[in-house]
Design an enzyme around this catalytic site. Structure first.
Site, PDB file in Angstrom:
ATOM      1  N   PRO A  61       0.841  -0.945   0.049  1.00 44.94           N
ATOM      2  CA  PRO A  61       0.190  -0.103   0.071  1.00 44.94           C
ATOM      3  C   PRO A  61       0.994   1.246   0.077  1.00 44.94           C
ATOM      4  O   PRO A  61       2.016   1.223   0.139  1.00 44.94           O
ATOM      5  CB  PRO A  61      -0.715  -0.127   1.304  1.00 44.94           C
ATOM      6  CG  PRO A  61       0.317  -0.678   2.217  1.00 44.94           C
ATOM      7  CD  PRO A  61       1.182  -1.845   1.500  1.00 44.94           C
ATOM      8  N   ALA A  93      -4.847   4.632   4.278  1.00 49.50           N
ATOM      9  CA  ALA A  93      -4.149   3.695   3.286  1.00 49.50           C
ATOM     10  C   ALA A  93      -5.109   2.854   2.663  1.00 49.50           C
ATOM     11  O   ALA A  93      -6.106   2.558   3.344  1.00 49.50           O
ATOM     12  CB  ALA A  93      -2.856   2.963   4.375  1.00 49.50           C
ATOM     13  N   ASN A  94      -4.631   2.116   1.670  1.00 46.35           N
ATOM     14  CA  ASN A  94      -5.471   1.005   1.261  1.00 46.35           C
ATOM     15  C   ASN A  94      -5.026  -0.369   1.792  1.00 46.35           C
ATOM     16  O   ASN A  94      -3.968  -0.365   2.287  1.00 46.35           O
ATOM     17  CB  ASN A  94      -5.143   0.778  -0.371  1.00 46.35           C
ATOM     18  CG  ASN A  94      -5.787   1.955  -1.110  1.00 46.35           C
ATOM     19  OD1 ASN A  94      -6.471   2.694  -0.656  1.00 46.35           O
ATOM     20  ND2 ASN A  94      -5.745   1.619  -2.380  1.00 46.35           N
ATOM     21  N   ARG A  95      -5.936  -1.125   1.659  1.00 46.57           N
ATOM     22  CA  ARG A  95      -5.528  -2.638   2.555  1.00 46.57           C
ATOM     23  C   ARG A  95      -4.719  -3.277   1.202  1.00 46.57           C
ATOM     24  O   ARG A  95      -4.937  -3.399   0.133  1.00 46.57           O
ATOM     25  CB  ARG A  95      -6.764  -3.704   2.240  1.00 46.57           C
ATOM     26  CG  ARG A  95      -7.638  -3.335   3.528  1.00 46.57           C
ATOM     27  CD  ARG A  95      -8.539  -4.277   3.502  1.00 46.57           C
ATOM     28  NE  ARG A  95      -9.939  -3.775   4.240  1.00 46.57           N
ATOM     29  CZ  ARG A  95      -9.978  -3.702   5.534  1.00 46.57           C
ATOM     30  NH1 ARG A  95      -9.040  -4.182   6.282  1.00 46.57           N
ATOM     31  NH2 ARG A  95     -11.136  -3.235   6.152  1.00 46.57           N
ATOM     32  N   VAL A 111      -2.057   1.752  -4.581  1.00 45.68           N
ATOM     33  CA  VAL A 111      -1.668   3.249  -4.249  1.00 45.68           C
ATOM     34  C   VAL A 111      -2.908   4.049  -3.852  1.00 45.68           C
ATOM     35  O   VAL A 111      -4.044   3.728  -4.403  1.00 45.68           O
ATOM     36  CB  VAL A 111      -1.321   3.490  -5.450  1.00 45.68           C
ATOM     37  CG1 VAL A 111      -0.784   5.352  -5.219  1.00 45.68           C
ATOM     38  CG2 VAL A 111       0.029   2.978  -6.193  1.00 45.68           C
TER      39      VAL A 111
END
Ligand code: C5P
Length: 395
Positions: free
Chosen positions: A194, A206-208, A273
């Site tokens: 991420p 954040a993304n997982r 991202v």
């Protein structure tokens, strides 16, 4: 290696005789099946002379000293060369209309296919759909190449040269990747994990993403001999061996690291991202004041790394993006291919337990069509992606 060569109907069958000769000279033990179509172009006698053994052709022949099931168990690899459009169609649909197609269905040996046909037949959506289906099952392809046909025409569909077919055989291990060295001399740039977009010194958006798939791809490309630069966001998975790892936190840092790593031959954007960042990151920890409401975060757009590198002056020759979707997986991926300007999109359905999990079910979406791959461990998905990339660089 015990090699079963299936010769189907194409004028290019004469080149398979040379391939058999080269394969035996390289130490392989060769048996052959000559289909009815194949026998229109080369004689059984010629194939028998070159393999040094009987030539199998008839599913029902009483004199066949070996049943189709025993024949299917014998080879360590099967090479279908030349593979006609008809042969590909029968393989794709599991038809068992003759000895060759029955053995192909009854065997568990990895299969390498060397197609040969007229460019219009090769480009026909029916053939392309069959190829996508076969690739999805792990069947390897060697060629076809572009060039002059037997008839006064040229284009894609020409049979690969015998020596190159032998090289492909030693390089490619369908379903499991390609041989060491297939990507030697190539520079592959991979993003993974991420990105963390700070809100203040202690909080972030954040993304997982575990980084498992991206790291496995970097490792698989390195295993094929590529020089690999892995630009990774914060992850807890170990650095792959033999890979230069550059750690970053934010999308902007990831883009800068990727641009600094150019030129590259291959770019695989596997990172999750963050699309947005907080416009003005607080320099001190934001305090939760009694009585004050929740803060409103002002967001700014992050750069799109994949789209930027796809349109970069130093664009890598092959640009591969990912599309994590929860619905209309293939449709969204096809749209993304055009929007981002990349060559391939690997679409994965993340509606289940894929994120952070050990397995992945992906579809490879290219301008040519869609390959549906079965659910596989992430390492196996990575090996297949690396093998497909190696195949792309061979042709
Ligand atoms: O637009 P979306 O995020 O769905 O696209 C996913 C693909 O784009 C992935 O390959 C991801 O690594 C890449 N990407 C990127 N930079 C962004 C957003 C996505 O490289 N800012």
């Amino acid at each position: 290696m015990k090699l079963l060569v299936i010769i189907s109907g194409s004028v290019a069958a004469f080149k398979t005789l040379m391939f058999i000769r080269l394969a035996r000279a390289a130490g392989h033990e060769v048996r052959a099946i000559l289909t009815e179509g194949g026998a229109r172009f080369v004689t059984r006698e010629a194939v028998a002379a070159l393999t040094g053994g009987p030539v199998h052709h008839d599913l029902w022949a009483a004199e066949e000293s070996i049943g189709h099931i025993r024949l299917a168990r014998w080879p360590e690899r099967i090479v279908v060369a030349p593979a006609s459009a008809n042969m590909l169609a029968r393989m794709a649909h599991g038809l068992t209309t003759d000895l060759a197609s029955t053995v192909l269905l009854a065997s568990r040996a990895p299969v390498l296919v060397a197609p040969a046909m007229n460019p219009a037949m090769w480009e026909h959506p029916a053939t392309q759909a069959n190829i996508a289906m076969l690739r999805g099952r792990g069947v390897g392809f060697a060629g076809p190449i572009e060039g002059a046909m037997a008839e006064p025409e040229s284009g894609a569909g020409r049979f690969i040269e015998p020596a190159d077919l032998l090289a492909a055989l030693t390089e490619a291990r369908p379903g499991a990747g390609a041989g060491a060295g297939a990507l030697a001399g190539r520079h592959a740039l991979v993003t993974s994990g991420p990105t963390h977009e700070p809100i203040d010194p202690v909080r972030y958006i954040a993304n997982r993403s575990s980084g498992r798939q991206g790291h496995a791809i970097a490792a698989a490309l390195a295993a094929l001999g590529a020089r690999v630069t892995l630009v990774s966001g914060p992850v807890s998975v170990a650095d792959p061996a033999g890979v230069r790892v550059q750690r970053v936190e934010t999308a902007r840092e990831m883009l800068a690291a990727c641009e600094a790593a150019l030129p590259a031959d291959i770019f695989v954007a596997a990172a999750a991202v963050a699309d947005w960042r907080v416009a003005a990151e607080a320099t001190q920890k934001m305090k939760k004041e009694p009585g004050a409401g929740a803060p409103v975060l002002n967001m700014a757009l992050n750069p799109d790394i994949l789209a930027t590198l796809s349109r970069h002056a130093a664009r890598p020759r092959l640009v591969v993006g990912f599309a994590a979707e929860t619905e209309q997986v293939v449709g969204h991926a096809q749209a993304k291919l055009a929007r981002k300007g990349c060559d391939w999109v690997i679409a994965n359905d993340v509606s289940g337990d894929v994120m952070g999990g050990l397995e992945n079910r992906v579809h490879l979406v290219t301008a040519q069509g869609v390959e549906d791959w079965p659910r596989l461990p992430k390492e196996e998905v990575a090996s297949r992606i690396a093998a497909r990339i190696a195949e792309e660089f061979r042709s």
